[in-house]
Design a protein around this motif. Structure first.
Motif, short mmCIF file in Angstrom:
data_model
loop_
_atom_site.label_atom_id
_atom_site.label_comp_id
_atom_site.label_asym_id
_atom_site.label_seq_id
_atom_site.Cartn_x
_atom_site.Cartn_y
_atom_site.Cartn_z
N TYR A 32 0.83 -1.21 0.00
CA TYR A 32 0.00 0.00 0.00
C TYR A 32 0.87 1.26 0.00
O TYR A 32 0.61 2.22 -0.75
CB TYR A 32 -0.93 0.01 1.21
N ARG A 36 0.84 4.21 -2.72
CA ARG A 36 0.57 5.61 -2.37
C ARG A 36 1.70 6.52 -2.82
O ARG A 36 1.47 7.68 -3.18
CB ARG A 36 0.38 5.72 -0.86
N GLU A 42 -1.11 1.35 -11.64
CA GLU A 42 -2.50 1.00 -11.36
C GLU A 42 -2.96 -0.21 -12.15
O GLU A 42 -4.03 -0.77 -11.88
CB GLU A 42 -3.40 2.20 -11.64
N ARG A 75 -0.76 8.40 6.69
CA ARG A 75 -0.48 7.86 5.36
C ARG A 75 -1.65 7.06 4.80
O ARG A 75 -1.51 6.38 3.80
CB ARG A 75 0.76 6.97 5.41
N SER A 80 -6.20 6.99 -1.81
CA SER A 80 -5.15 5.98 -1.98
C SER A 80 -5.65 4.61 -1.54
O SER A 80 -5.37 3.59 -2.19
CB SER A 80 -3.90 6.35 -1.17
N PHE A 84 -5.92 1.43 -4.01
CA PHE A 84 -5.17 0.21 -3.74
C PHE A 84 -6.08 -1.00 -3.68
O PHE A 84 -5.77 -2.07 -4.24
CB PHE A 84 -4.41 0.37 -2.42
#
Length: 484
Positions: A32, A36, A42, A75, A80, A84
């Motif tokens: 992750y 990010r 992607e 974070r 994000s 993910f």
């Protein structure tokens, strides 16, 4: 300082054991963070594979919960997180049978980098490799990641190597040791081979001794069944501490190339002398107050398994002959601390007289907590009153120097998984390296298995058994303090 992130090519990563503790705590949070930071395309896919009967959305819910638990809140932003989770797939699979393998193959795209993370027991490595091959997912571009323990002795390590070699070339096998992914460990190579300052001093002429310490405050906890069959020697020394020793002791490779680096590490292992019985101290923590003893943790009436071990190691080569390396690791110690300390010799002559005291330069490489390096230097104490000498640290903590907010200081697992995708094996162990480490370790374990001598007891929250300190005192040395 702005972080420079280089994206990797799109990939499909399958995590066998995708619902397990390692996946939840380390692998998925690391992936992750790389997503990010913009390093993960992607178009990539992360496929969890385990026995649990889940669909994609149910598994995504488990991943979401894991990220909320193990990723810092600052974070974990919604955009994000959802981006993910869009990469996540799940397959219910039987590692020992045929269920789920056709479904997995349908998720793995032939035009993408394909990696398989074996986050499972070593007994499943062979069946997984065999089924990947049988179902057409093991071509020359495939990469597999295998977790420790890689065998419990030389014979079992050789058997595992042979099993994997039936289906994969050595260039496709990534034996992961997360210690090698730590920022400081890699900076150790940069420090040695990127600066003219240290390498001329990096030998027995100038170095008195080296200490490598990996101290933990936790006990064996829920790992009691595994740990009591392994002990600190198999669990920590044969892999983690051995890798740190190699990086400290190896000769400069001709280039920063996977095989060139690992060739030199292998030479260092093969140069290790057998360890004498009086150069080994084994310990086992007792109970104290509400803290359970080792025997209570492993639910046994008696056990000769060590939760602490200290060794004096010698290397027979021109660089290190006569310079001992002391290794120390244990559970339930005073503090969580991992460090390498290079203790340089005294100046050959002090012009300041005996009253100035004894002062030594010590290079300390901190692996955890607060990764960084400290070089102790001797200076004049400020103020009037003559030439009084004191030691002061030149300190560099990476999170402060580089800016942790910019994702410069990454977790070991996220760095190593990205290296798998890049096809870079520099920070992974080679098969002959693993076997050489076991060939050195096995006689040590056999020497105490042949006797009934029990480990020395030590209290939780201490620095280990007193016999460990005495081993160094006999040579007019002392362990560096484990600081709370």
């Amino acid at each position: 300082m702005v972080s420079r992130v280089i994206p990797v090519d799109p990939f499909d990563l399958t995590i066998f054991g995708g619902t397990g503790d390692l996946a939840r705590r380390k692998i998925l949070p690391g992936l992750y963070r790389r997503f990010r930071s913009g390093q993960m395309p992607e178009d990539s896919r992360i496929i969890g594979a385990a026995r649990s009967d889940l669909d994609d959305n149910q598994y995504r819910d488990e991943v979401r919960a894991a990220l909320k638990e193990f990723v810092d809140r600052d974070r974990l932003d919604d955009a994000s997180l959802e981006g993910f989770l869009d990469l996540i797939r799940y397959v219910s699979i039987d590692a020992m049978g045929d269920a789920g393998w056709k479904e997995l193959k349908a998720h793995v795209r032939p035009d993408h980098i394909s990696a398989f993370y074996f986050s499972v027991a070593p007994s499943l490595f062979g069946p997984l490799a065999e089924r990947l091959h049988a179902y057409g997912m093991a071509d020359q571009s495939t990469r597999i990641v295998v977790e420790k323990p890689f065998g419990r002795d030389l014979e079992s390590a050789r058997e595992l190597n042979r099993t994997l070699a039936e289906h994969f070339d050595e260039t496709q096998i990534y034996r992961i040791d997360h210690y090698l992914g730590k920022e400081t460990v890699q900076n150790l190579m940069a420090l040695r081979f990127g600066n003219v300052l240290f390498e001329p001093l990096w030998n027995s002429q100038y170095v008195d001794h080296i200490q490598i310490t990996v101290a933990e405050t936790v006990g064996v906890g829920g790992r009691g069944g595994y740990y009591d069959r392994s002990g600190a020697m198999r669990d920590m020394v044969q892999n983690h501490l051995m890798q740190l020793l190699c990086l400290i002791a190896m000769e400069p490779p001709s280039q920063f190339d996977p095989d060139a680096v690992r060739d030199e590490k292998l030479k260092a292992i093969r140069a290790l002398d057998p360890v004498k019985p009086d150069s080994i101290v084994r310990g086992q923590y007792t109970g104290k107050g509400s803290t359970p003893s080792y025997l209570e943790d492993v639910e046994a009436e008696e056990s000769n398994t060590e939760s602490f071990i200290a060794l004096k190691v010698n290397i027979s080569n021109w660089r290190w002959a006569g310079t001992p390396i002391y290794l120390r690791t244990g559970k339930r110690l005073k503090a969580r601390q991992s460090e390498i300390a290079v203790v340089f010799k005294d100046a050959p002559h002090s012009i300041f007289g005996a009253e100035a005291g004894r002062h030594r330069n010590i290079l300390t490489i901190r692996l955890q907590p607060n990764e960084g390096m400290t070089l102790g230097v001797t200076i004049k104490e400020p103020g009037p009153g003559g030439m009084r000498l004191i030691d002061v640290p030149l300190d560099m903590t990476f999170a402060e120097a580089l800016g942790a907010e910019n994702d410069q200081v990454t977790d070991a697992y996220e760095r190593l998984v990205m290296d798998v995708i890049r096809g870079n094996q520099t920070l992974f162990m080679r098969g002959d390296e693993v076997e050489a480490a076991w060939a050195w370790t096995d006689p040590i374990i056999e020497s105490w298995d042949s006797t009934d001598r029990k480990p020395f007891p030590y209290e939780p929250g201490s620095s280990g058994p007193e016999e460990s300190a005495m081993m160094l005192h006999r040579e007019n040395r002392r362990w560096r303090e484990i600081r709370e």
